[in-house]
Design a protein around this motif. Structure first.
Motif, PDB file in Angstrom:
ATOM      1  N   ILE A  92      99.472  37.365  18.748  1.00  0.00           N
ATOM      2  CA  ILE A  92      99.466  38.531  17.877  1.00  0.00           C
ATOM      3  C   ILE A  92      99.848  39.774  18.682  1.00  0.00           C
ATOM      4  CG2 ILE A  92      98.068  39.967  16.336  1.00  0.00           C
ATOM      5  CD1 ILE A  92      96.300  37.526  15.865  1.00  0.00           C
ATOM      6  N   GLY A  93     100.791  40.554  18.173  1.00  0.00           N
ATOM      7  CA  GLY A  93     101.214  41.778  18.837  1.00  0.00           C
ATOM      8  C   GLY A  93     100.079  42.793  18.914  1.00  0.00           C
ATOM      9  N   TYR A 130     106.797  29.567  13.903  1.00  0.00           N
ATOM     10  CA  TYR A 130     107.462  30.676  13.218  1.00  0.00           C
ATOM     11  C   TYR A 130     107.135  31.975  13.937  1.00  0.00           C
ATOM     12  CZ  TYR A 130     109.413  33.667   9.658  1.00  0.00           C
ATOM     13  OH  TYR A 130     110.193  34.592   9.005  1.00  0.00           O
ATOM     14  N   THR A 131     108.140  32.838  14.032  1.00  0.00           N
ATOM     15  CA  THR A 131     107.947  34.166  14.609  1.00  0.00           C
ATOM     16  C   THR A 131     108.214  35.207  13.528  1.00  0.00           C
ATOM     17  OG1 THR A 131     108.629  33.428  16.821  1.00  0.00           O
ATOM     18  CG2 THR A 131     108.680  35.794  16.380  1.00  0.00           C
ATOM     19  N   PHE A 132     107.187  35.964  13.181  1.00  0.00           N
ATOM     20  CA  PHE A 132     107.334  37.010  12.174  1.00  0.00           C
ATOM     21  C   PHE A 132     108.061  38.203  12.779  1.00  0.00           C
ATOM     22  CE2 PHE A 132     103.790  34.593  10.512  1.00  0.00           C
ATOM     23  CZ  PHE A 132     104.016  34.599   9.151  1.00  0.00           C
ATOM     24  N   SER A 133     108.970  38.759  12.006  1.00  0.00           N
ATOM     25  CA  SER A 133     109.674  39.964  12.423  1.00  0.00           C
ATOM     26  C   SER A 133     109.253  41.126  11.532  1.00  0.00           C
ATOM     27  CB  SER A 133     111.189  39.761  12.329  1.00  0.00           C
ATOM     28  OG  SER A 133     111.562  39.412  11.012  1.00  0.00           O
ATOM     29  N   ARG A 134     109.570  42.329  11.982  1.00  0.00           N
ATOM     30  CA  ARG A 134     109.188  43.519  11.218  1.00  0.00           C
ATOM     31  C   ARG A 134     109.804  43.474   9.825  1.00  0.00           C
ATOM     32  NH1 ARG A 134     111.279  48.674  10.475  1.00  0.00           N
ATOM     33  NH2 ARG A 134     109.731  50.356  10.297  1.00  0.00           N
ATOM     34  N   MET A 160      94.345  31.183  10.092  1.00  0.00           N
ATOM     35  CA  MET A 160      94.795  31.058  11.480  1.00  0.00           C
ATOM     36  C   MET A 160      95.649  32.258  11.877  1.00  0.00           C
ATOM     37  SD  MET A 160      95.533  27.016  12.238  1.00  0.00           S
ATOM     38  CE  MET A 160      96.670  26.738  10.872  1.00  0.00           C
ATOM     39  N   ILE A 161      96.440  32.774  10.939  1.00  0.00           N
ATOM     40  CA  ILE A 161      97.286  33.927  11.233  1.00  0.00           C
ATOM     41  C   ILE A 161      96.434  35.153  11.565  1.00  0.00           C
ATOM     42  CG2 ILE A 161      98.888  35.592  10.198  1.00  0.00           C
ATOM     43  CD1 ILE A 161     100.181  33.263   8.705  1.00  0.00           C
ATOM     44  N   GLU A 207     103.547  35.334  16.517  1.00  0.00           N
ATOM     45  CA  GLU A 207     104.327  34.144  16.848  1.00  0.00           C
ATOM     46  C   GLU A 207     103.426  32.917  16.766  1.00  0.00           C
ATOM     47  OE1 GLU A 207     107.248  32.412  20.393  1.00  0.00           O
ATOM     48  OE2 GLU A 207     106.306  34.389  20.564  1.00  0.00           O
ATOM     49  N   LEU A 208     103.816  31.965  15.939  1.00  0.00           N
ATOM     50  CA  LEU A 208     103.105  30.690  15.815  1.00  0.00           C
ATOM     51  C   LEU A 208     103.887  29.633  16.578  1.00  0.00           C
ATOM     52  CD1 LEU A 208     102.351  30.753  11.969  1.00  0.00           C
ATOM     53  CD2 LEU A 208     100.971  31.702  13.809  1.00  0.00           C
TER      54      LEU A 208
END
Length: 323
Positions: A63-64, A25-29, A49-50, A5-6
């Motif tokens: 980060i998960g 932005y939130t990355f999803s699976r 950065m990610i 999640e950014l």
């Protein structure tokens, strides 16, 4: 379920203009994202950065706990020159699960899939060609079983056959996929939406592939041109309104730039069609070795032309976006 999640991420260097500004932005699976924009706009900065190599100036990157990064960058890592290819891969893992078949794949089988012959698998790194080193690097990334895979300009120095194998592998990849490339053809096959770098560090999340983005840009440019049609004459318009329009005109493309932009709009699909036709010829099974080699060289040259044309297209499109 959390991947990355950014939140309000911004980054600039010294007194330079912001490369990334207030990006959320939130990355999803199984997110499949393409990152595009002119050279030097901040694409690699965002990637770093990610993955945690760079800290944002403001905002946060969450980060998960189960995220396993795989990063295939432009710079080759250093390998011990006397070490064999198979040993480098086996040191990472002995087996992985193939995303295409779902079956267990050994280090040897993965190398063979990415076009290492039986003799080359046991070859010392010092004897590999540049293309083989890129393929070895790619295999080391995949052998680590990442669930978030980042490819930074993956089409550089990979032959067309290897790219075909990579496309097949990635099409079934179950994790998050992030691709930075100027190769529109590669993007169209694999991504579902784009992060488009615009002026001032702003990043636009566009729902679609690159071809769809290009068509949307044409529509927006036409709408902007219609809205910019002056309704007041120079003598009756307020001075402030005239100054505003003059400022906007300076930010829009010049006549020559507009002509170049239109030419690129026609050229890029032609180059894409040429690549598709050459790939179809190469897979037909009717070409001799000499013809296959010649077709491969023509594809590589055409891809380079397309990347240069796409880069220039981005630069000219950004001028209109700023207006």
């Amino acid at each position: 379920k959390q991947v990355i999640e950014l939140e309000g991420v911004s980054k600039s260097f010294e007194e330079s203009k912001p490369l990334v500004r207030d990006f959320d932005y939130t990355f999803s699976r199984r997110d499949r994202v393409g990152i595009v924009g002119p050279n030097g706009c901040g694409k690699t900065t965002l990637l770093k950065m990610i993955i945690g190599e760079l800290e944002p100036d403001s905002g946060s990157v969450l980060i998960g706990e189960t995220v396993q990064f795989g990063y295939f960058g432009q710079k080759l890592p250093s390998y011990a020159p006397d070490k064999r290819v198979i040993d480098i891969i086996s040191d990472i893992a002995s087996h992985i699960t193939d995303p295409v078949t779902g079956q267990s794949v050994s280090a040897t089988q993965l190398l063979q899939r990415f076009l290492f012959t039986s003799d080359r698998i046991y070859t010392p790194v010092s004897l590999l060609s540049g293309g083989e080193l890129r393929r070895l690097y790619l295999c080391t990334v995949l052998m680590a079983s990442p669930n978030l895979l980042i490819l930074d300009e993956p089409t550089n120095d990979l032959d067309i056959t290897t790219l075909g194998v990579l496309e097949s592998y990635l099409s079934s990849f179950e994790g998050v996929l992030i691709i930075v490339t100027h190769d529109r053809y590669f993007l169209d096959k694999l991504v579902e939406h784009l992060f488009v770098f615009e002026r001032g560090g702003h990043i636009r999340d566009f729902p679609g592939n690159f071809t769809q983005y290009r068509l949307q840009q044409e529509i927006e440019a036409q709408q902007a041109a219609e809205q910019a049609t002056p309704r007041e004459t120079k003598s009756t318009a307020p001075a402030a309104s005239q100054a505003t329009r003059q400022g906007n005109r300076k930010k829009r493309r010049s006549y020559r730039e507009e002509q170049e932009f239109q030419q690129l709009e026609e050229l890029i699909p032609q180059l894409e069609g040429r690549i598709a036709a050459l790939e179809q010829r190469m897979s037909s099974g009717t070409l001799s070795n000499e013809e296959l080699l010649k077709a491969g060289e023509e594809i590589a040259q055409t891809q380079q032309e397309m990347e240069q044309a796409s880069e220039r297209w981005f630069e000219l499109a950004a001028i209109e976006e700023e207006a």
